[in-house]
Design an enzyme around this catalytic site. Structure first.
Site, PDB file in Angstrom:
ATOM      1  N   SER A  99       6.326  11.334  79.430  1.00  0.00           N
ATOM      2  CA  SER A  99       5.045  11.763  78.848  1.00  0.00           C
ATOM      3  C   SER A  99       4.501  12.942  79.639  1.00  0.00           C
ATOM      4  O   SER A  99       4.335  12.857  80.840  1.00  0.00           O
ATOM      5  CB  SER A  99       4.021  10.632  78.920  1.00  0.00           C
ATOM      6  OG  SER A  99       4.479   9.506  78.238  1.00  0.00           O
TER       7      SER A  99
ATOM      8  N   GLU B  45      -0.001  14.591  82.746  1.00  0.00           N
ATOM      9  CA  GLU B  45       0.436  13.435  83.526  1.00  0.00           C
ATOM     10  C   GLU B  45       1.437  13.910  84.574  1.00  0.00           C
ATOM     11  O   GLU B  45       1.527  13.380  85.675  1.00  0.00           O
ATOM     12  CB  GLU B  45       1.081  12.423  82.570  1.00  0.00           C
ATOM     13  CG  GLU B  45       1.091  11.024  83.074  1.00  0.00           C
ATOM     14  CD  GLU B  45       2.479  10.481  83.200  1.00  0.00           C
ATOM     15  OE1 GLU B  45       2.994  10.490  84.332  1.00  0.00           O
ATOM     16  OE2 GLU B  45       3.048  10.046  82.181  1.00  0.00           O
TER      17      GLU B  45
ATOM     18  N   ARG C 266      -2.044   5.465  85.591  1.00  0.00           N
ATOM     19  CA  ARG C 266      -1.258   6.600  86.112  1.00  0.00           C
ATOM     20  C   ARG C 266      -1.933   7.263  87.316  1.00  0.00           C
ATOM     21  O   ARG C 266      -1.849   8.484  87.488  1.00  0.00           O
ATOM     22  CB  ARG C 266      -1.011   7.652  85.025  1.00  0.00           C
ATOM     23  CG  ARG C 266      -0.172   7.180  83.874  1.00  0.00           C
ATOM     24  CD  ARG C 266       1.239   6.807  84.304  1.00  0.00           C
ATOM     25  NE  ARG C 266       2.096   6.611  83.144  1.00  0.00           N
ATOM     26  CZ  ARG C 266       2.197   5.460  82.473  1.00  0.00           C
ATOM     27  NH1 ARG C 266       1.511   4.404  82.867  1.00  0.00           N
ATOM     28  NH2 ARG C 266       2.989   5.387  81.430  1.00  0.00           N
TER      29      ARG C 266
HETATM   30  N1  EPU Z   1       2.634   8.124  68.068  1.00  0.00           N
HETATM   31  C1  EPU Z   1       2.568   9.147  67.150  1.00  0.00           C
HETATM   32  N2  EPU Z   1       3.543  10.104  67.167  1.00  0.00           N
HETATM   33  C2  EPU Z   1       4.562  10.084  68.046  1.00  0.00           C
HETATM   34  C3  EPU Z   1       4.655   9.020  68.968  1.00  0.00           C
HETATM   35  C4  EPU Z   1       3.665   8.054  68.972  1.00  0.00           C
HETATM   36  O1  EPU Z   1       1.662   9.203  66.326  1.00  0.00           O
HETATM   37  O2  EPU Z   1       5.371  11.016  68.018  1.00  0.00           O
HETATM   38  C5  EPU Z   1       1.545   7.129  68.108  1.00  0.00           C
HETATM   39  C6  EPU Z   1       1.833   5.860  67.402  1.00  0.00           C
HETATM   40  O3  EPU Z   1       0.666   5.483  66.744  1.00  0.00           O
HETATM   41  C7  EPU Z   1       2.114   4.869  68.515  1.00  0.00           C
HETATM   42  C8  EPU Z   1       1.249   5.407  69.624  1.00  0.00           C
HETATM   43  O4  EPU Z   1       1.236   6.817  69.444  1.00  0.00           O
HETATM   44  O5  EPU Z   1       1.733   3.604  68.155  1.00  0.00           O
HETATM   45  C9  EPU Z   1       1.753   5.069  71.007  1.00  0.00           C
HETATM   46  O6  EPU Z   1       3.083   5.555  71.166  1.00  0.00           O
HETATM   47  P1  EPU Z   1       4.106   4.869  72.203  1.00  0.00           P
HETATM   48  O7  EPU Z   1       4.119   3.417  72.030  1.00  0.00           O
HETATM   49  O8  EPU Z   1       5.388   5.618  72.109  1.00  0.00           O
HETATM   50  O9  EPU Z   1       3.426   5.109  73.612  1.00  0.00           O
HETATM   51  P2  EPU Z   1       2.636   6.341  74.255  1.00  0.00           P
HETATM   52  O10 EPU Z   1       1.211   5.942  74.364  1.00  0.00           O
HETATM   53  O11 EPU Z   1       2.935   7.615  73.583  1.00  0.00           O
HETATM   54  C10 EPU Z   1       2.908   5.321  76.678  1.00  0.00           C
HETATM   55  C11 EPU Z   1       3.323   5.826  78.019  1.00  0.00           C
HETATM   56  C12 EPU Z   1       4.843   5.892  78.118  1.00  0.00           C
HETATM   57  C13 EPU Z   1       5.407   4.504  77.866  1.00  0.00           C
HETATM   58  C14 EPU Z   1       4.933   4.026  76.479  1.00  0.00           C
HETATM   59  C15 EPU Z   1       5.365   2.597  76.227  1.00  0.00           C
HETATM   60  C16 EPU Z   1       1.523   7.250  78.804  1.00  0.00           C
HETATM   61  C17 EPU Z   1       1.065   8.656  79.093  1.00  0.00           C
HETATM   62  N3  EPU Z   1       2.744   7.126  78.273  1.00  0.00           N
HETATM   63  O12 EPU Z   1       3.290   6.329  75.726  1.00  0.00           O
HETATM   64  O13 EPU Z   1       5.175   6.256  79.438  1.00  0.00           O
HETATM   65  O14 EPU Z   1       6.827   4.505  77.916  1.00  0.00           O
HETATM   66  O15 EPU Z   1       3.494   4.065  76.433  1.00  0.00           O
HETATM   67  O16 EPU Z   1       4.615   1.732  77.024  1.00  0.00           O
HETATM   68  O17 EPU Z   1       0.773   6.317  79.074  1.00  0.00           O
HETATM   69  C18 EPU Z   1       5.582   8.155  80.813  1.00  0.00           C
HETATM   70  O18 EPU Z   1       4.546   7.857  81.392  1.00  0.00           O
HETATM   71  O19 EPU Z   1       6.307   9.128  81.171  1.00  0.00           O
HETATM   72  C19 EPU Z   1       5.998   7.348  79.681  1.00  0.00           C
HETATM   73  C20 EPU Z   1       7.071   7.659  78.946  1.00  0.00           C
END
Ligand code: EPU
Length: 335
Positions: A235, A331, A163
């Site tokens: 995010s 972010e 990012r």
């Molecule tokens: N999780 C929770 N609670 C929640 C949601 C997620 O505990 O409410 C945990 C779960 O363990 C899950 C982990 O967090 O396995 C990761 O969650 P998720 O796969 O939804 O991804 P994220 O790390 O929260 C990142 C990006 C997103 C992108 C997703 C999918 C960042 C800051 N965010 O989110 O990007 O869509 O991965 O690749 O890196 C954005 O940047 O605006 C964005 C939406």
């Protein structure tokens, strides 16, 4: 024809749905007009808006807001297997992804449905479901604000990181991205399906890029709020990256802590899990809230102001700091 407007609400131009005003506003449709505007304003306060999908506007702006509306998608070079496509900065990102899917050009399918514009995408090196933009960018074409000269950044000069890019850090505000050249695969046969949810869905299958994009769209729609109906900027925080000793200490106290190790001995921790564990999912203070399906996404339930959302974000940062000793970085751009 350039049409300057006075005292304009930015409500329609930011995905968080925040109602702040800009003293002046102008929409720019081509490079010549952009140069004219910059020549007249570079010594005054101005800022450029792309898709407005990665920012939290917290106050009125006393300067000129430039809405970059450069349009066009064009193949500029191709070989039997690869194709170089130039997309203008004002193209909607998802529209560009759909265009690529129609031509069967592979590389951006995992990035389907990310809100925002093509020109904003490299600034924060957008990423999702196992792919980051830097994997497909060949070069960014820019206009240098001070000289009005065109300056090209090849991919290795963009300082891409998680990012991050040169346009967000070292050279913030120095260049305006006017178009991006992508290097894509013709008749693609290799897709990225390593990311958890895609792996579960496809297993050993070899999906087409259209199938991958549809899967990503389905996942995003099931978890992420659509800014058309509920204001948000995706995010709100970055996933923190912590050193091994801190990770080991945390893991002792929180054995369920999810993590992604990286090559350099650091660990990326999902901020969503930290926030969720603190019980913030679905939490609400007035119209400022935490999304009920994804704890990393802050939402505007209606008429929240930017500073109300900022206050909520600080509360979350403090709570995460106190419980996990992790400092969450935003972010989203706070303006
Ligand atoms: N999780 C929770 N609670 C929640 C949601 C997620 O505990 O409410 C945990 C779960 O363990 C899950 C982990 O967090 O396995 C990761 O969650 P998720 O796969 O939804 O991804 P994220 O790390 O929260 C990142 C990006 C997103 C992108 C997703 C999918 C960042 C800051 N965010 O989110 O990007 O869509 O991965 O690749 O890196 C954005 O940047 O605006 C964005 C939406």
């Amino acid at each position: 024809m350039l049409h300057y407007q006075e005292n304009v609400s930015l409500l329609p131009y930011n995905s968080f749905g925040i109602d702040v005003r800009t003293r002046q506003f102008v929409e720019v449709q081509n490079l010549a007009d952009l140069k004219t505007v910059l020549a007249a304003h570079r010594h005054h306060a101005f800022r450029v808006l792309g898709g407005g999908s990665n920012m939290l506007l917290t106050k009125d702006y006393e300067g000129l807001t430039v809405q970059l509306n450069l349009k066009g998608i064009e193949v500029i070079q191709e070989t039997e297997q690869e194709v170089w496509v130039e997309a203008q900065a004002g193209e909607n990102w998802h529209f560009f992804v759909l265009w690529c899917l129609e031509q069967n050009y592979g590389g951006v399918e995992n990035l389907a449905l990310i809100p925002g514009s093509v020109g904003a995408a490299p600034i924060q090196n957008i990423g999702a479901y196992g792919v980051e933009l830097e994997a497909v960018v060949q070069q960014c074409n820019t206009l240098e604000v001070a000289t009005l000269e065109a300056v090209t950044f090849q991919r290795d000069k963009c300082a891409f990181g998680y990012r991050e890019s040169i346009f967000k850090n070292q050279e913030k505000g120095t260049f305006i991205i006017t178009s991006v050249v992508f290097k894509l695969q013709k008749a693609p046969h290799q897709t990225h399906k390593e990311y958890g949810a895609l792996k579960t869905l496809f297993g050993d299958k070899n999906p087409s890029i259209q199938e991958v994009a549809q899967a990503v769209i389905n996942i995003r729609q099931s978890k992420l709020p659509d800014p058309k109906y509920i204001g948000n900027s995706g995010s709100f925080f970055k996933n923190p990256i912590i050193a091994e000793d801190q990770f080991k200490r945390l893991q002792k106290n929180f054995p369920q802590l999810p993590f992604y190790p990286n090559a350099t001995g650091y660990y990326k921790i999902p901020a969503a899990w930290l926030i969720d564990t603190l019980g913030f999912k679905g939490y609400r203070e007035g119209d400022a809230g935490v999304h009920e399906n994804q704890a990393l996404v802050l939402v505007n339930h209606g008429k929240a102001s930017g500073s109300e959302i900022l206050t909520l974000s600080k509360k979350i940062q403090n709570a995460v700091q106190e419980k996990f000793e992790i400092s969450l970085e935003t972010e989203v751009n706070i303006l």
